[in-house]
Design a protein around this motif. Sequence first.
Motif, mmCIF file in Angstrom:
data_model
loop_
_atom_site.group_PDB
_atom_site.id
_atom_site.type_symbol
_atom_site.label_atom_id
_atom_site.label_comp_id
_atom_site.label_asym_id
_atom_site.label_seq_id
_atom_site.Cartn_x
_atom_site.Cartn_y
_atom_site.Cartn_z
ATOM 1 N N HIS A 144 12.876 -1.432 0.734
ATOM 2 C CA HIS A 144 12.280 -2.537 1.377
ATOM 3 C C HIS A 144 13.274 -3.024 2.511
ATOM 4 C CE1 HIS A 144 11.233 -6.699 1.588
ATOM 5 N NE2 HIS A 144 9.882 -6.395 2.028
ATOM 6 N N ASN B 250 0.415 3.647 3.776
ATOM 7 C CA ASN B 250 0.660 4.270 4.888
ATOM 8 C C ASN B 250 -0.528 3.631 6.132
ATOM 9 O OD1 ASN B 250 2.698 6.027 4.113
ATOM 10 N ND2 ASN B 250 1.327 7.709 3.910
ATOM 11 N N THR C 226 8.842 1.504 1.151
ATOM 12 C CA THR C 226 9.021 2.756 1.680
ATOM 13 C C THR C 226 9.368 3.759 0.365
ATOM 14 O OG1 THR C 226 9.212 2.243 3.796
ATOM 15 C CG2 THR C 226 9.633 4.473 3.209
ATOM 16 N N ARG D 260 6.616 -3.859 4.111
ATOM 17 C CA ARG D 260 6.424 -2.291 3.483
ATOM 18 C C ARG D 260 7.420 -2.042 2.380
ATOM 19 N NH1 ARG D 260 6.123 1.222 9.054
ATOM 20 N NH2 ARG D 260 4.064 0.247 9.705
ATOM 21 N N GLU E 274 1.832 -1.429 0.974
ATOM 22 C CA GLU E 274 1.756 -2.691 1.319
ATOM 23 C C GLU E 274 0.583 -3.479 0.585
ATOM 24 O OE1 GLU E 274 2.626 -2.802 6.196
ATOM 25 O OE2 GLU E 274 0.777 -1.767 5.513
ATOM 26 N N TYR F 58 4.690 4.731 2.494
ATOM 27 C CA TYR F 58 5.002 3.181 2.370
ATOM 28 C C TYR F 58 3.692 2.619 1.759
ATOM 29 C CZ TYR F 58 2.794 1.993 6.783
ATOM 30 O OH TYR F 58 1.858 2.142 7.961
ATOM 31 N N ASN G 233 9.891 -4.319 9.333
ATOM 32 C CA ASN G 233 8.553 -3.833 8.694
ATOM 33 C C ASN G 233 8.590 -4.508 7.104
ATOM 34 O OD1 ASN G 233 7.569 -2.235 10.485
ATOM 35 N ND2 ASN G 233 8.894 -0.344 10.003
#
Length: 181
Positions: free
Chosen positions: A71, A111, A81, A79, A149, A147, A76
């Motif tokens: 992170h 994603n 990842t 996210r 979220e 990723y 971003n």
Amino acid sequence: MANLAIPTLTAPSVSNYDTAAWWNANVYQLLTYGLNPPIFVGTQTIAQSVATSTWSAITLDTEQQDTYGGHSTTTNSSRYTAQVAGWYTVCGVVTWTQNSTGRRGARLHVNGSSVAGSAQLFAPASGTTFTGVMTAVRAVQLGVGDYVEVAGTQSSGSALSTGVAAGGDLASALYVAWAHT
């Protein structure tokens, strides 16, 4: 600690049970990884405006835990990842500021696409308190670079901010923990 690879166990044979290489590959590395898997807990400390009737990824500007560096609080920031492929246990919460009109929601994205069965929608209890909406806890499979979220939606009729309570005990957040390959 540097990111650890998932250990690959060697095939047993009569001659290798007492070697240091066998011990390191099959016991030490397995225990070290098992005690230090990828875990992420991120929260939001700065409110975010969310347009009405849209799903928006929630920014996470604070990390309580990020054992594998998946992170960023600047790039971003919504996210996490995956640095290691596998199945992850994931859940999130979106906290909304005071407003009694419409509904509030939270769901998980992988994603950028919604995770089936992860969404929750609620009408606020009142217009005088924050409303926290938690996603369902889900197991999701991530490859390296995928990723995840937490996203929120609201239908108040105009933009509405996420809520950030003093002390951080009521804030939008994302929890991600590696479970297995």
